[in-house]
Design an enzyme around this catalytic site. Structure first.
Site, PDB file in Angstrom:
ATOM      1  N   LYS A   1     -10.678  -1.557  -2.319  1.00 48.67           N
ATOM      2  CA  LYS A   1     -10.556  -2.203  -1.012  1.00 48.67           C
ATOM      3  C   LYS A   1     -11.831  -1.907  -0.229  1.00 48.67           C
ATOM      4  CE  LYS A   1      -5.643  -1.140  -1.274  1.00 48.67           C
ATOM      5  NZ  LYS A   1      -4.520  -0.347  -0.768  1.00 48.67           N
TER       6      LYS A   1
ATOM      7  N   GLU B   1      -0.038  -3.086   4.786  1.00 46.66           N
ATOM      8  CA  GLU B   1      -1.167  -2.157   4.867  1.00 46.66           C
ATOM      9  C   GLU B   1      -1.253  -1.439   6.214  1.00 46.66           C
ATOM     10  OE1 GLU B   1      -3.711  -0.652   3.728  1.00 46.66           O
ATOM     11  OE2 GLU B   1      -3.917  -1.405   1.689  1.00 46.66           O
ATOM     12  N   ASP B   2      -1.783  -0.202   6.179  1.00 48.35           N
ATOM     13  CA  ASP B   2      -2.047   0.527   7.418  1.00 48.35           C
ATOM     14  C   ASP B   2      -3.550   0.680   7.662  1.00 48.35           C
ATOM     15  OD1 ASP B   2      -2.424   2.335   5.251  1.00 48.35           O
ATOM     16  OD2 ASP B   2      -2.321   4.009   6.665  1.00 48.35           O
TER      17      ASP B   2
ATOM     18  N   SER C   1      -2.172   0.374  -4.382  1.00 43.41           N
ATOM     19  CA  SER C   1      -2.829   1.525  -3.762  1.00 43.41           C
ATOM     20  C   SER C   1      -4.141   1.831  -4.465  1.00 43.41           C
ATOM     21  CB  SER C   1      -1.912   2.750  -3.851  1.00 43.41           C
ATOM     22  OG  SER C   1      -2.603   3.926  -3.464  1.00 43.41           O
ATOM     23  N   ALA C   2      -5.105   2.350  -3.698  1.00 44.80           N
ATOM     24  CA  ALA C   2      -6.374   2.790  -4.287  1.00 44.80           C
ATOM     25  C   ALA C   2      -6.240   4.176  -4.896  1.00 44.80           C
ATOM     26  CB  ALA C   2      -7.457   2.806  -3.213  1.00 44.80           C
TER      27      ALA C   2
ATOM     28  N   LYS D   1      -9.164   5.666   5.448  1.00 44.11           N
ATOM     29  CA  LYS D   1      -7.909   5.026   5.040  1.00 44.11           C
ATOM     30  C   LYS D   1      -8.188   3.830   4.119  1.00 44.11           C
ATOM     31  CE  LYS D   1      -4.972   6.377   8.869  1.00 44.11           C
ATOM     32  NZ  LYS D   1      -4.502   5.986  10.194  1.00 44.11           N
TER      33      LYS D   1
ATOM     34  N   ASP E   1       0.883  -1.153   0.000  1.00 45.10           N
ATOM     35  CA  ASP E   1       0.000   0.000   0.000  1.00 45.10           C
ATOM     36  C   ASP E   1       0.934   1.219   0.000  1.00 45.10           C
ATOM     37  OD1 ASP E   1      -2.302   1.652   0.367  1.00 45.10           O
ATOM     38  OD2 ASP E   1      -1.798   1.783   2.493  1.00 45.10           O
ATOM     39  N   LEU E   2       0.419   2.365  -0.412  1.00 38.22           N
ATOM     40  CA  LEU E   2       1.292   3.550  -0.496  1.00 38.22           C
ATOM     41  C   LEU E   2       1.065   4.542   0.656  1.00 38.22           C
ATOM     42  CD1 LEU E   2       3.394   5.223  -2.087  1.00 38.22           C
ATOM     43  CD2 LEU E   2       1.495   6.141  -3.423  1.00 38.22           C
ATOM     44  N   ASP E   3      -0.159   5.104   0.704  1.00 36.45           N
ATOM     45  CA  ASP E   3      -0.455   6.128   1.709  1.00 36.45           C
ATOM     46  C   ASP E   3      -0.442   5.525   3.108  1.00 36.45           C
ATOM     47  OD1 ASP E   3      -1.155   8.366  -0.133  1.00 36.45           O
ATOM     48  OD2 ASP E   3      -2.759   7.006  -0.733  1.00 36.45           O
TER      49      ASP E   3
ATOM     50  N   THR F   1       1.451  10.462   3.721  1.00 36.85           N
ATOM     51  CA  THR F   1       0.398  11.221   3.038  1.00 36.85           C
ATOM     52  C   THR F   1      -0.991  11.025   3.638  1.00 36.85           C
ATOM     53  OG1 THR F   1       0.413   9.385   1.482  1.00 36.85           O
ATOM     54  CG2 THR F   1       1.451  11.427   0.737  1.00 36.85           C
TER      55      THR F   1
END
Ligand code: G6P
Ligand code: MG
Length: 219
Positions: free
Chosen positions: A146, A170-171, A115-116, A44, A8-10, A16
């Protein structure tokens, strides 16, 4: 055995999540919708329009807005968000993740982005970490966001691996569900209570390390 990692990115690689929340919070204030812990964590991982719907629904006002008005609100959030992320530099890679990426690379493990966010390629570029990844899932090309498995399933395809050969990081709760439903191994970064569905938990990005993941999985 594990051969690749889907990120995942953010909130996992990029600092971010605070910008998403700042930009949405401004929209919520304009609409006189109170901000809450639930909204903070709920947005999120879920896509842009789902985030807006979550905010509107929290105040029971979703049907007060036309589709066109919702589009305008989502666009306005993204314009503000884009302003915020234009300032990103390699220093905004979350603590420990530069080292983790380098470690995976040194161990010949392949990586992709799950990432979404439609802003993911721009952010990777700003952080100067694009070269680590063999590919980035295009969220506009998958059927469901997601918590559906589609984004993480696509990330495994990009790696040319079977789901069970992939670790997903993932966060968000929605993201952990996506990883689990895709049949991959989930690593949660953040509050272990909230991310209890993850197979492995780390309290922060700084704690994420390959040796511990290997030990957990007897790999
Ligand atoms: C990530 C974030 C979400 C955000 C989504 C869409 O998953 O965690 O908070 O809503 O991306 O991002 P975008 O940049 O396309 O609006
Ligand atoms: Mg995230």
């Amino acid at each position: 055995t594990i051969k690749g990692f889907a990120f995942d990115l953010d909130g996992v690689l990029a600092d971010t999540a605070r910008f998403h929340s700042q930009a949405w919070r401004q929209i919520a204030e304009e609409l006189h919708i109170p901000w809450s812990e639930e909204l903070e964590s709920g947005i999120k991982g879920i896509d842009r329009m789902s985030s807006l719907m979550l905010i509107l629904n929290s105040a029971g006002v979703a049907d007060k807005y036309t589709e066109a008005e919702k589009e305008t609100l989502a666009t306005r959030k993204n314009d503000h968000y884009k302003e915020l992320i234009s300032t990103l530099t390699p220093d905004d890679v979350l603590p420990g993740m530069h080292e983790f990426l380098a470690d995976l690379k040194a161990n010949n493990l392949t990586m992709s982005i799950a990432s979404a966010s439609k802003n993911a390629p721009f952010i990777l570029d700003k952080l100067q970490i694009s070269d680590y990844f063999v590919g980035v899932v295009d969220p506009s090309k998958v059927k469901a966001g997601k918590p559906a498995p589609d984004i993480f399933a696509e990330a495994a395809k990009i790696l040319d691996l079977q789901p069970e050969e992939v670790v997903g990081l993932e966060d968000s709760e929605a993201g952990i569900t996506s990883i689990n439903e895709a049949g991959e191994i989930s690593v949660g970064i953040g509050d272990a209570m909230q991310l209890h569905a993850a197979k492995i938990n780390f309290a922060s990005t700084n704690d994420v390390n390959l040796a511990q993941i290997k030990a957990h999985l007897n790999w």
